[in-house]
Design an enzyme around this catalytic site. Structure first.
Site, PDB file in Angstrom:
ATOM      1  N   ASP A  13       0.864  -1.179   0.000  1.00 42.34           N
ATOM      2  CA  ASP A  13       0.000   0.000   0.000  1.00 42.34           C
ATOM      3  C   ASP A  13       0.898   1.226   0.000  1.00 42.34           C
ATOM      4  OD1 ASP A  13      -2.556   1.402   0.263  1.00 42.34           O
ATOM      5  OD2 ASP A  13      -1.778   1.983   2.222  1.00 42.34           O
TER       6      ASP A  13
ATOM      7  N   GLU B 154      -1.544  -1.273  -5.946  1.00 40.75           N
ATOM      8  CA  GLU B 154      -2.789  -0.671  -6.377  1.00 40.75           C
ATOM      9  C   GLU B 154      -2.490   0.265  -7.544  1.00 40.75           C
ATOM     10  OE1 GLU B 154      -6.512   0.704  -3.585  1.00 40.75           O
ATOM     11  OE2 GLU B 154      -4.481   1.126  -2.969  1.00 40.75           O
TER      12      GLU B 154
ATOM     13  N   ASP C 158      -3.255   1.343   6.788  1.00 39.93           N
ATOM     14  CA  ASP C 158      -2.404   1.007   5.645  1.00 39.93           C
ATOM     15  C   ASP C 158      -2.096  -0.492   5.580  1.00 39.93           C
ATOM     16  OD1 ASP C 158      -2.402   3.678   5.089  1.00 39.93           O
ATOM     17  OD2 ASP C 158      -0.491   4.078   6.086  1.00 39.93           O
TER      18      ASP C 158
END
Ligand SMILES: [Zn+2]
Length: 418
Positions: A191, A275, A356
């Protein structure tokens, strides 16, 4: 796969003059060829074949009074210039048709004497590596090279670059076999954050590289000094050089750090999931500074390139996956959370989450789900050939320099490897 290896080179004063002449001639040939192609397209939508183009703007042009000086430089550099124009057009068409991923590539544009970065390319016929370690360039001579690392194979071309801070680089393209590392069973979700650089699904945290702030402080001071100098003065030119050097320093430091981080991640993990952040969208907000610092898109590009080279997998999961809203323990969505909320407790199973870390775990799960061959099946590399590592002539899209991100200012650090 094609990789670039860049080295600082130190041409003598007379070699610098010869290079300046060649930069100029290669630029004129490029612009003449571009003008002809534009005119042909406008007249009857036709495309002039490369051979005919080269004959018109090199062979025939040399015989004219106006272009007779083309005779004083290497033909190979001039021919490469036309091939680079071809590549620029191909990239544009591939980008329009969707064959090429990433940012949109614009139509080739004319080059200018005032461009920040001057470059020219020699094909295999235009350069030679001397046994004494010097680089021989056609019509330039033997140039001293600082071999910061060994070339792994015979290069197929070399691009000579003069950067805005006045440094020269030789960037070789080498074709090498991917060297697959021994397969591991570790997989990780990452992340990318703002308070920390990244949090991994195993709980490891990569901190933000604060040293960049210091380098940037020096850069800002240099910029202020520049703004105080009178236009057209000698001192202003000097100050401008100083700003360019500070820019290069920031870019090199950032690149160096990113190389270290990505190399470690690739060594330690078989698969890495990220991501698909809309970096461009974020960069427009007030978070811009941190996002630039973080250099997320470069981080991702380096990971993908190294994965291809070392037989690892990089998976990018959809941007709209609500990774920070779903409980990674029980899978129940817990609703949106403002950025300020760093920890929360799942209403369904009672697990206390670090925002996170929870997101990183969800990214790992989503990445695994997207990759059905994860267990047992053949592992495909992230990409076949890293796009940015291909021998592509830059300077075709003006925007690159406008974003201030200077994707290639780090020419020194070069593209990937080590
Ligand atoms: Zn839960």
């Amino acid at each position: 796969m094609h990789l670039r290896y860049s080295y600082r080179i130190y041409p003598t004063a007379s070699q610098q003059q010869a290079l300046a002449r060649t930069f100029g001639c290669a630029r004129v040939v490029y612009n003449d060829a571009l003008a002809l192609r534009k005119a042909a397209w406008k007249a009857d939508r036709s495309r002039i074949p490369t051979g005919a183009l080269a004959k018109a703007v090199i062979t025939d042009a040399k015989k004219t009074e106006a272009r007779s000086w083309l005779r004083s430089v290497s033909v190979d550099a001039l021919q490469s210039s036309i091939r680079d124009l071809d590549t620029a057009y191909r990239n544009f068409f591939d980008s329009v048709s969707g064959k090429r991923s990433g940012h949109r590539v614009g139509l080739p544009v004319f080059k200018s004497r005032k461009d920040n970065r001057q470059s020219l390319r020699f094909s295999r016929n235009g350069f030679r590596l001397r046994s004494n370690g010097k680089l021989n360039l056609a019509r330039i001579g033997d140039v001293r090279v600082k071999w910061s690392r060994a070339l792994p194979a015979d290069p197929s071309s070399v691009t000579i670059v003069l950067d805005p801070s006045g440094r020269y680089f030789a960037s070789f393209v080498v074709d090498i076999e991917p060297q697959h590392l021994a397969t591991l069973d570790t997989e990780v979700g990452i992340d990318l954050g703002l308070t920390t650089y990244a949090v991994m699904s195993d709980g490891t945290v990569i901190d933000n590289p604060r040293f960049l702030r210091k380098a940037e402080k020096r850069l800002r001071a240099a910029q202020r000094a520049l703004s105080r100098k009178a236009k057209g003065s000698k001192n202003r030119a000097k100050a401008r050089r100083k700003v360019a050097r500070a820019h290069a320093k920031v870019a090199d430091t950032r690149m160096d750090w990113l190389h270290k981080q990505t190399t470690r991640l690739i060594r330690e993990n078989q698969a890495i999931y990220l991501e698909d952040l809309n970096v461009r969208g974020l960069a427009r907000t007030r978070l811009a500074k941190s996002v630039h610092d973080a250099g997320w898109s470069t981080f991702r590009r380096l990971l993908t390139e190294k994965a291809a080279r070392y037989g690892r997998h990089v998976g990018i999961i959809g941007r709209y996956e609500p990774t920070s809203q779903v409980c990674s323990a029980c899978g129940v969505p817990d609703g949106p959370k403002p950025l300020g909320i760093r920890t929360w407790t799942c209403g369904a199973c009672g697990t206390c989450h670090d925002r996170d870390l929870n997101a990183a775990r969800n990214i790992l799960a989503a990445g695994r789900a997207d990759r059905p061959n994860a267990c047992g099946g053949p592992v495909g590399p992230g990409v076949a050939i890293p796009r940015r590592a291909r021998p592509v002539e830059t300077g075709t899209h003006r925007n690159a320099s406008r974003t201030g991100r200077k994707p290639r200012a780090a020419g020194a650090a070069g593209i990937p490897v080590h």
